[in-house]
Design an enzyme around this catalytic site. Structure first.
Site, PDB file in Angstrom:
ATOM      1  N   GLU A 141       0.779  -1.233   0.000  1.00 34.26           N
ATOM      2  CA  GLU A 141       0.000   0.000   0.000  1.00 34.26           C
ATOM      3  C   GLU A 141       0.813   1.286   0.000  1.00 34.26           C
ATOM      4  O   GLU A 141       0.416   2.276  -0.617  1.00 34.26           O
ATOM      5  CB  GLU A 141      -0.929  -0.001   1.243  1.00 34.26           C
ATOM      6  CG  GLU A 141      -1.989  -1.079   1.228  1.00 34.26           C
ATOM      7  CD  GLU A 141      -3.011  -0.880   0.115  1.00 34.26           C
ATOM      8  OE1 GLU A 141      -3.423   0.272  -0.123  1.00 34.26           O
ATOM      9  OE2 GLU A 141      -3.377  -1.881  -0.525  1.00 34.26           O
TER      10      GLU A 141
ATOM     11  N   SER B 185     -36.681 -44.922  32.801  1.00 34.53           N
ATOM     12  CA  SER B 185     -36.158 -45.458  34.061  1.00 34.53           C
ATOM     13  C   SER B 185     -35.112 -44.587  34.724  1.00 34.53           C
ATOM     14  O   SER B 185     -34.764 -44.827  35.885  1.00 34.53           O
ATOM     15  CB  SER B 185     -35.589 -46.865  33.831  1.00 34.53           C
ATOM     16  OG  SER B 185     -36.624 -47.757  33.427  1.00 34.53           O
TER      17      SER B 185
END
Length: 816
Positions: A104, A486
């Site tokens: 850049e 159960s």
């Protein structure tokens, strides 16, 4: 003379005119220049005071997403419109800074905000190419634009940008400007800043990026929609090569580093398209979503930009173990069931695969419509026969499946396929690698859930709410109300202990019958599993063998009022259990519970009788690390949290350890080789639900398996066979780090005699010795069968009279 002077006059006149013209031109240009300068000075003078102050930069507070972490600080998920990780300048690796400067603005540390030499190069390049080939924006100019200005292409906006650029350079240091850029720049897929981009694209922290990965990221700002590696990896790599070349030219990297980076294969992190709002570091989706919901209840929509960090109680390694256990349990069940057929049947013209470009587009759509599920990969069938299947996932790379790879799908492979259940050309199938070999498997229809928590304080340590969060975020741990079967029996047994029964009380195991007149509707004839009965069983053996008749008679003796109050102590909602008119079905687990509720209830047995409330958020901090909230859970050992008489808790722990040693859960102690395990299997009527609830004094786990729309799992499917393996796989991973806990001393008021226990209120000879067992063979509930009722121990009235002054939790006597 006249002839000689005349030309001289003309020459003098001409020269004088030219001189005057030049002079006037100079004066005019100077005037124009002066006016222009004055105008520029006036514009600057008028504009500069109106430029925004730089508080947004000097006091940088970006919108930071909500982040959810595990107990060991592993990121589970983040939520927010902007994914962002703010890092200080010295925390950002040099390789990332250099890659950005190369891509850049390599003169960043030399210019004063505007790189005029770069502007000249850009103008020359653009004139030469006849198009906009280069830009001249510096990093400082991009920062000005990102913080304060729009992307509008106008002279006024450019003028503001230029002035603001100089103001930024005058106010901040170069390092501060670069830090802002590296944290603020948009990099595609809602990632802001390079730290967030590293996680979004590579699934790693920025500190771990390689030179090749840094160059990929540094190439994205030029055009985030085109150069990010998820959208277009080919373009991203082309841009990467440019950045690497610049880094080499600027001597940021050596030739060897350049060569290594150029040869490094870029692996982009995949993200499921069905969950765009979140990104997960590991399989913590159900945990993260629950934490998000809890935070949203407090902060509403504002929760997504405050930068809050939520630290859950879940351990990331335990969570991964739970994920694997649930997944393996579901897939194991799926493999033992008949293959139902391919996921879909698509039209695939003959020879279509020869056009690689069109085939690639077609396969992309197939994978989008029928996404992978972790290690289950989507394939398209090119040809199929009873002995060989050719399938493809990526154009130009078909695979052949033969032999054992076809075993699971044999019924779907026929010579002449004519049904959607058959595999043929165009079928969409799933393949999974098992021991390095591909095998065909269908996407499971059955679902599962697992939750583990610390019984000392209720902290959830792992939670998996289904096979695949990306197929739907319904959390079966917290949202699925299912019959417990159960696994509910221990709470009935505990109630019996507090009503005067002992582990050695002899209880009728004969068939039980209630007429229509008693039920108010149809006769009730419950059965033992396997339709197997004995004359009687001790309470202990009744629990070990999970005898339904024993549980029913205990509950009948306890009575509806006490039973309803009793189960509430464990956190169960009485409204979700059978009403008093049909309360006996509660003995068989006919109510509704969630796996989380069941885990919390079993914690009472594990911790000595204390009620702890499950919680998943430990603490919350702001972006600066300040703690905003901290959990203050109820803890075992605090008598204010006692839910069960310590004697009852001790005896139930002994009974449940016996179940894990000699009963229906004997596989647990045999596999894990630990004597401190207690637990109970559970299978509901017609095997609609399979459960296992088990624990040690330091960890409780509950596993469940079933269909979302209840239907039978199969005649031979039980909690021990379908759900217990999930629990075992998880515990095999976590228990080695948890020391074995021996039973504590007998609580005050409890006496042990052989295998039996007596409360001092009910010593030997006064405790209930028999229930439903007498000389004439009487069993409660069988009056309609013509049996005579003897004057024997065991009726509900006898129990009530025996313990009418006993209150196990203290306070005034309980009247029954």
């Amino acid at each position: 003379m006249s002839k000689t002077t005349t030309p001289k006059k003309e020459k003098s006149s001409s020269g004088s005119w030219l001189g005057r013209f030049i002079m006037k031109s100079i004066v005019f240009c100077a005037g124009i220049g002066l006016c222009g300068a004055l105008l520029v000075i006036m514009a600057i003078g008028l504009t500069w005071p109106n430029l925004p102050d730089l508080q947004a930069m000097t006091d940088y507070r970006p919108r930071i997403p909500l982040r959810i972490y595990s107990e060991d600080k592993v990121l589970l998920a983040e939520y927010g419109e902007e994914r962002r990780n703010v890092m200080r300048f010295n925390e950002i690796p040099d390789v990332m800074k250099l890659a950005v400067l190369a891509a850049e603005d390599d003169n960043f540390y030399k210019h004063n905000g505007v790189d005029w030499s770069g502007v000249g190069r850009a103008v020359l390049a653009n004139i030469t190419s006849g198009a906009k080939a280069q830009g001249a924006s510096t990093i400082t100019m991009q920062v000005a634009r990102n913080f304060y200005l729009s992307s509008e292409k106008s002279f006024i906006r450019k003028f503001y940008e230029l002035l603001l650029t100089y103001k930024i350079e005058d106010t901040l240091t170069k390092d501060q400007i670069l830090e802002l850029y590296l944290n603020q720049i948009y990099l595609g897929h809602r990632a802001y800043g390079f730290a967030a981009a590293a996680r979004t694209y590579f699934g790693i922290p920025l500190s771990k990026v390689s030179i090749a990965q840094a160059a990929i990221l540094a190439g994205v700002p030029k055009a985030p929609s085109r150069f990010n590696p998820k959208t277009n990896l080919k373009r991203a790599i082309e841009r990467q090569h440019y950045v690497l070349g610049r880094m080499l030219k600027l001597n940021y990297i050596s030739q060897a580093q350049y060569d290594e980076a150029m040869n490094e294969k870029i692996q982009v992190k995949s993200r499921d398209n069905s969950a765009p709002e979140t990104q997960f570091a590991l399989h913590g989706q159900y945990v993260a979503e629950l934490a998000r919901q809890l935070m949203y209840n407090i902060y509403k929509d504002n929760v997504y930009g405050r930068g809050l960090n939520v630290y859950t109680t879940v351990n990331s390694k335990d969570q991964e173990a739970a994920y694997k256990a649930v997944r393996d349990g579901i897939l194991t069940y799926t493999r033992r069931k008949p293959y139902p057929g391919p996921a879909a049947q698509l039209e695939l013209p003959a020879g279509f695969e020869q056009n690689q470009e069109k085939m690639e587009e077609f396969l992309d759509k197939v994978k989008h419509d029928y996404p992978d599920s972790n290690d289950m990969h989507t394939y398209l069938v090119l040809s199929a026969s009873p002995t060989k299947v050719v399938a493809i996932r990526d154009a130009g790379h078909p695979i052949e499946l033969t032999g054992a790879a076809l075993n699971n799908a044999k019924r779907a492979l026929v010579a002449k396929p004519n049904s959607k259940r058959h595999i043929m050309r165009g079928s969409v199938i799933y393949l999974q690698k098992v021991k390095d070999n591909w095998t065909i498997i269908n996407m499971p229809e059955v679902e599962g859930a697992f939750v583990a928590l610390d019984p000392t304080n209720g902290a959830i340590k792992a939670m998996i709410g289904g096979f695949d969060f990306n197929r739907g975020d319904f959390n079966r741990v917290t949202q699925a109300w299912r019959q417990p079967g159960s696994t509910f029996k221990p709470f009935i047994y505990a109630a019996g202990l507090e009503r005067g029964l002992t582990p050695e009380t002899n209880i009728s195991d004969q068939p039980f019958y209630l007429s229509a007149a008693k039920t108010g509707s149809k006769p009730w004839t419950p059965k033992n599993y396997g339709n197997s009965y004995t004359y009687s069983q001790t309470m202990r053996q009744g629990l070990y063998k999970s005898k339904n008749m024993i549980s029913i008679r205990i509950l009948e003796a306890v009575g509806p009022d006490f039973a309803t109050e009793f189960i509430e102590r464990f956190g169960f909602d009485p409204a979700r259990h059978p009403p008093k008119g049909a309360y006996l079905t509660m003995a068989l687990g006919a109510g509704s519970v969630t796996p989380l509720q069941m885990a919390s209830a079993y914690a009472v047995f594990a911790n000595g009788g204390y009620r702890v409330n499950p919680y998943i958020i430990d603490y919350v901090t702001d972006p600066n690390g300040t703690v905003l909230m901290k959990a203050q859970p109820a803890k075992a050992g605090d008598e204010a949290n006692r839910a069960l008489d310590p004697r009852t808790a001790y005896v139930m722990d002994d009974l449940l350890r016996g179940v894990a040693r000699n009963g229906t859960a004997a596989r647990t102690q045999a596999t894990l080789k630990r004597p401190d395990i207690g637990g109970k299997t559970g299978t509901t009527n017609q095997s609609f639900d399979a459960w296992f609830a088990g624990y040690t004094p330091k960890i409780v786990g509950v596993a469940w398996l079933g269909f979302d729309q209840p239907r039978s799992l199969g005649d031979r499917e039980t909690g021990g066979g379908a759900a217990m393996p999930i629990w075992l796989d998880y515990m095999a991973s976590v228990l080695p780090s948890i020391p074995v806990t021996k039973p504590g001393p007998l609580p005050q008021g409890l006496v042990k005699a052989g295998d039996n226990f007596y409360y001092t209120e009910f010593p030997a000879g006064q405790a209930i010795a028999n229930l439903g067992v007498g000389g004439s063979g009487y069993a409660p509930g069988t009056e309609e069968a013509g049996a005579a009722k003897p004057a024997a121990q065991g009726s509900a009235d006898a129990i009530g009279k025996l313990i009418e002054s006993f209150n196990p939790l203290g306070g005034p006597p309980i009247r029954f």
